[in-house]
Design a protein around this motif. Structure first.
Motif, PDB file in Angstrom:
ATOM      1  N   ASN A   1       0.824  -1.211   0.000  1.00 41.40           N
ATOM      2  CA  ASN A   1       0.000   0.000   0.000  1.00 41.40           C
ATOM      3  C   ASN A   1       0.862   1.267   0.000  1.00 41.40           C
ATOM      4  OD1 ASN A   1      -2.400  -1.469  -0.001  1.00 41.40           O
ATOM      5  ND2 ASN A   1      -2.397  -1.632   2.218  1.00 41.40           N
ATOM      6  N   GLY A   2       1.919   1.244  -0.794  1.00 40.35           N
ATOM      7  CA  GLY A   2       2.768   2.412  -0.959  1.00 40.35           C
ATOM      8  C   GLY A   2       3.769   2.665   0.155  1.00 40.35           C
ATOM      9  N   GLU A   3       3.820   1.801   1.138  1.00 44.44           N
ATOM     10  CA  GLU A   3       4.724   1.964   2.271  1.00 44.44           C
ATOM     11  C   GLU A   3       5.705   0.788   2.332  1.00 44.44           C
ATOM     12  OE1 GLU A   3       4.672   4.565   4.510  1.00 44.44           O
ATOM     13  OE2 GLU A   3       3.088   5.475   3.299  1.00 44.44           O
ATOM     14  N   ILE A   4       6.890   1.030   2.867  1.00 42.58           N
ATOM     15  CA  ILE A   4       7.836  -0.064   3.094  1.00 42.58           C
ATOM     16  C   ILE A   4       7.465  -0.722   4.423  1.00 42.58           C
ATOM     17  CG2 ILE A   4      10.237  -0.688   3.546  1.00 42.58           C
ATOM     18  CD1 ILE A   4      11.071   1.639   1.745  1.00 42.58           C
ATOM     19  N   GLU A   5       7.204  -2.019   4.367  1.00 42.27           N
ATOM     20  CA  GLU A   5       6.851  -2.808   5.546  1.00 42.27           C
ATOM     21  C   GLU A   5       8.019  -3.730   5.890  1.00 42.27           C
ATOM     22  OE1 GLU A   5       3.947  -2.665   7.279  1.00 42.27           O
ATOM     23  OE2 GLU A   5       3.146  -1.103   5.952  1.00 42.27           O
ATOM     24  N   GLU A   6       8.071  -4.135   7.139  1.00 44.38           N
ATOM     25  CA  GLU A   6       9.091  -5.073   7.594  1.00 44.38           C
ATOM     26  C   GLU A   6       8.406  -6.114   8.470  1.00 44.38           C
ATOM     27  OE1 GLU A   6      13.441  -4.955   9.793  1.00 44.38           O
ATOM     28  OE2 GLU A   6      12.577  -3.108   8.993  1.00 44.38           O
ATOM     29  N   ALA A   7       8.746  -7.390   8.247  1.00 44.44           N
ATOM     30  CA  ALA A   7       8.121  -8.464   9.015  1.00 44.44           C
ATOM     31  C   ALA A   7       9.078  -9.643   9.134  1.00 44.44           C
ATOM     32  CB  ALA A   7       6.830  -8.925   8.340  1.00 44.44           C
ATOM     33  N   THR A   8       8.807 -10.477  10.125  1.00 43.40           N
ATOM     34  CA  THR A   8       9.497 -11.759  10.253  1.00 43.40           C
ATOM     35  C   THR A   8       8.524 -12.811   9.759  1.00 43.40           C
ATOM     36  OG1 THR A   8      10.760 -10.988  12.136  1.00 43.40           O
ATOM     37  CG2 THR A   8      10.595 -13.358  11.838  1.00 43.40           C
ATOM     38  N   GLU A   9       8.961 -13.615   8.820  1.00 42.16           N
ATOM     39  CA  GLU A   9       8.092 -14.621   8.223  1.00 42.16           C
ATOM     40  C   GLU A   9       8.782 -15.979   8.262  1.00 42.16           C
ATOM     41  OE1 GLU A   9       5.644 -12.026   4.973  1.00 42.16           O
ATOM     42  OE2 GLU A   9       7.651 -12.636   4.391  1.00 42.16           O
ATOM     43  N   ILE A  10       7.999 -17.003   7.994  1.00 42.03           N
ATOM     44  CA  ILE A  10       8.493 -18.373   7.912  1.00 42.03           C
ATOM     45  C   ILE A  10       8.466 -18.763   6.434  1.00 42.03           C
ATOM     46  CG2 ILE A  10       8.137 -20.757   8.664  1.00 42.03           C
ATOM     47  CD1 ILE A  10       8.648 -18.718  10.976  1.00 42.03           C
ATOM     48  N   LEU A  11       9.571 -19.295   5.939  1.00 45.43           N
ATOM     49  CA  LEU A  11       9.670 -19.656   4.524  1.00 45.43           C
ATOM     50  C   LEU A  11       9.490 -21.158   4.343  1.00 45.43           C
ATOM     51  CD1 LEU A  11      10.340 -18.908   1.568  1.00 45.43           C
ATOM     52  CD2 LEU A  11      12.751 -19.207   2.151  1.00 45.43           C
ATOM     53  N   LEU A  12       8.588 -21.516   3.450  1.00 50.00           N
ATOM     54  CA  LEU A  12       8.399 -22.922   3.066  1.00 50.00           C
ATOM     55  C   LEU A  12       9.108 -23.169   1.738  1.00 50.00           C
ATOM     56  CD1 LEU A  12       4.567 -23.460   3.675  1.00 50.00           C
ATOM     57  CD2 LEU A  12       6.460 -24.059   5.180  1.00 50.00           C
ATOM     58  N   LEU A  13       9.843 -24.266   1.661  1.00 50.73           N
ATOM     59  CA  LEU A  13      10.403 -24.757   0.400  1.00 50.73           C
ATOM     60  C   LEU A  13       9.681 -26.072   0.116  1.00 50.73           C
ATOM     61  CD1 LEU A  13      14.234 -24.234   0.951  1.00 50.73           C
ATOM     62  CD2 LEU A  13      12.600 -22.688  -0.122  1.00 50.73           C
ATOM     63  N   ILE A  14       8.793 -26.038  -0.844  1.00 54.95           N
ATOM     64  CA  ILE A  14       7.942 -27.186  -1.142  1.00 54.95           C
ATOM     65  C   ILE A  14       8.443 -27.849  -2.414  1.00 54.95           C
ATOM     66  CG2 ILE A  14       5.586 -27.929  -1.633  1.00 54.95           C
ATOM     67  CD1 ILE A  14       4.630 -25.353  -0.196  1.00 54.95           C
ATOM     68  N   LYS A  15       8.771 -29.150  -2.318  1.00 60.22           N
ATOM     69  CA  LYS A  15       9.219 -29.900  -3.486  1.00 60.22           C
ATOM     70  C   LYS A  15       8.037 -30.664  -4.065  1.00 60.22           C
ATOM     71  CE  LYS A  15      12.242 -30.169  -0.725  1.00 60.22           C
ATOM     72  NZ  LYS A  15      12.525 -29.497   0.489  1.00 60.22           N
ATOM     73  N   THR A  16       7.795 -30.457  -5.358  1.00 64.27           N
ATOM     74  CA  THR A  16       6.631 -31.039  -6.003  1.00 64.27           C
ATOM     75  C   THR A  16       6.910 -31.289  -7.479  1.00 64.27           C
ATOM     76  OG1 THR A  16       4.239 -30.758  -6.336  1.00 64.27           O
ATOM     77  CG2 THR A  16       5.599 -28.794  -6.575  1.00 64.27           C
ATOM     78  N   LYS A  17       5.949 -31.922  -8.140  1.00 63.99           N
ATOM     79  CA  LYS A  17       6.017 -32.070  -9.592  1.00 63.99           C
ATOM     80  C   LYS A  17       5.657 -30.727 -10.215  1.00 63.99           C
ATOM     81  CE  LYS A  17       4.407 -36.833  -9.787  1.00 63.99           C
ATOM     82  NZ  LYS A  17       3.338 -37.711 -10.293  1.00 63.99           N
ATOM     83  N   THR A  18       6.312 -30.386 -11.278  1.00 66.04           N
ATOM     84  CA  THR A  18       6.003 -29.146 -11.985  1.00 66.04           C
ATOM     85  C   THR A  18       4.545 -29.143 -12.433  1.00 66.04           C
ATOM     86  OG1 THR A  18       8.302 -28.948 -12.670  1.00 66.04           O
ATOM     87  CG2 THR A  18       6.693 -27.686 -13.932  1.00 66.04           C
ATOM     88  N   SER A  19       4.031 -30.294 -12.796  1.00 64.01           N
ATOM     89  CA  SER A  19       2.633 -30.391 -13.237  1.00 64.01           C
ATOM     90  C   SER A  19       1.641 -30.112 -12.108  1.00 64.01           C
ATOM     91  CB  SER A  19       2.358 -31.769 -13.839  1.00 64.01           C
ATOM     92  OG  SER A  19       2.553 -32.779 -12.865  1.00 64.01           O
ATOM     93  N   LYS A  20       2.091 -30.142 -10.850  1.00 62.59           N
ATOM     94  CA  LYS A  20       1.200 -29.884  -9.714  1.00 62.59           C
ATOM     95  C   LYS A  20       1.350 -28.477  -9.140  1.00 62.59           C
ATOM     96  CE  LYS A  20       0.489 -34.602  -8.205  1.00 62.59           C
ATOM     97  NZ  LYS A  20       0.079 -35.380  -7.053  1.00 62.59           N
ATOM     98  N   VAL A  21       2.242 -27.679  -9.685  1.00 59.64           N
ATOM     99  CA  VAL A  21       2.486 -26.337  -9.144  1.00 59.64           C
ATOM    100  C   VAL A  21       1.212 -25.493  -9.179  1.00 59.64           C
ATOM    101  CG1 VAL A  21       3.702 -24.148  -9.539  1.00 59.64           C
ATOM    102  CG2 VAL A  21       4.962 -26.308  -9.564  1.00 59.64           C
ATOM    103  N   HIS A  22       0.471 -25.555 -10.265  1.00 50.85           N
ATOM    104  CA  HIS A  22      -0.750 -24.746 -10.370  1.00 50.85           C
ATOM    105  C   HIS A  22      -1.777 -25.153  -9.311  1.00 50.85           C
ATOM    106  CE1 HIS A  22      -3.783 -22.208 -12.147  1.00 50.85           C
ATOM    107  NE2 HIS A  22      -4.602 -23.229 -12.175  1.00 50.85           N
TER     108      HIS A  22
END
Length: 158
Positions: free
Chosen positions: A97-118
């Motif tokens: 919304n036009g402002e610089i925000e800062e947050a702590t987040e949790i990152l998921l690395l999900i391994k999947t078939k490319t055909s299932k990404v959608h």
């Protein structure tokens, strides 16, 4: 003169052959992702080895560990993924919304078939608390063939 006019199309009209070519090109362009996925599967099955791009890593940021665990577990339960890494405390800076925000987040690395990404991306949008969840993927270019076989087995339907 009458004869010459019947062979030359009026200005502004395309010849039928041009229309057919445009239709074929449009169809090929729109069906390319599906055809690529099918050809990768066929090549992988025939050759018995790994074909680059068959699997992908999907990155998803979550606001807290509980939501990350819920998304990870559900993705595995639904056979949309074979493996998920939960990386804690990623510092994020972003425009919102036009402002610089800062947050702590949790990152998921999900391994999947490319055909299932959608399908995976659609599911995450449904359950994720963010208005616009960060979901993007990279195809796996190279890796251990045994690991890719294990990924395949992890997403097999019962």
């Amino acid at each position: 003169m009458d004869r010459l006019g019947s062979r030359c199309p009026l200005p502004g009209y395309l010849r039928p052959s041009v229309l057919i070519c445009l239709l074929i090109l449009t169809t090929a362009f729109l069906s390319y992702p599906m055809l690529r996925t099918l050809s990768l599967r066929l090549r992988s099955a025939v050759a018995g080895g790994y074909v680059s791009g068959t699997y992908s890593i999907v990155f998803v940021n979550c606001p807290n560990e509980q939501i990350a665990r819920d998304i990870a577990r559900a993705s595995l339960d639904k056979k949309l993924a074979a493996s998920v890494n939960i990386l804690p405390k990623a510092s994020s800076l972003y425009f919102w919304n036009g402002e610089i925000e800062e947050a702590t987040e949790i990152l998921l690395l999900i391994k999947t078939k490319t055909s299932k990404v959608h399908m995976l991306s659609s599911y995450i949008r449904l359950v994720h608390p963010f208005e616009i969840p960060e979901v993007f993927s990279f195809p796996m270019d190279q890796g251990d063939v045994h690991y890719f076989k294990w990924l395949e087995e992890g997403m097999e339907e019962d």
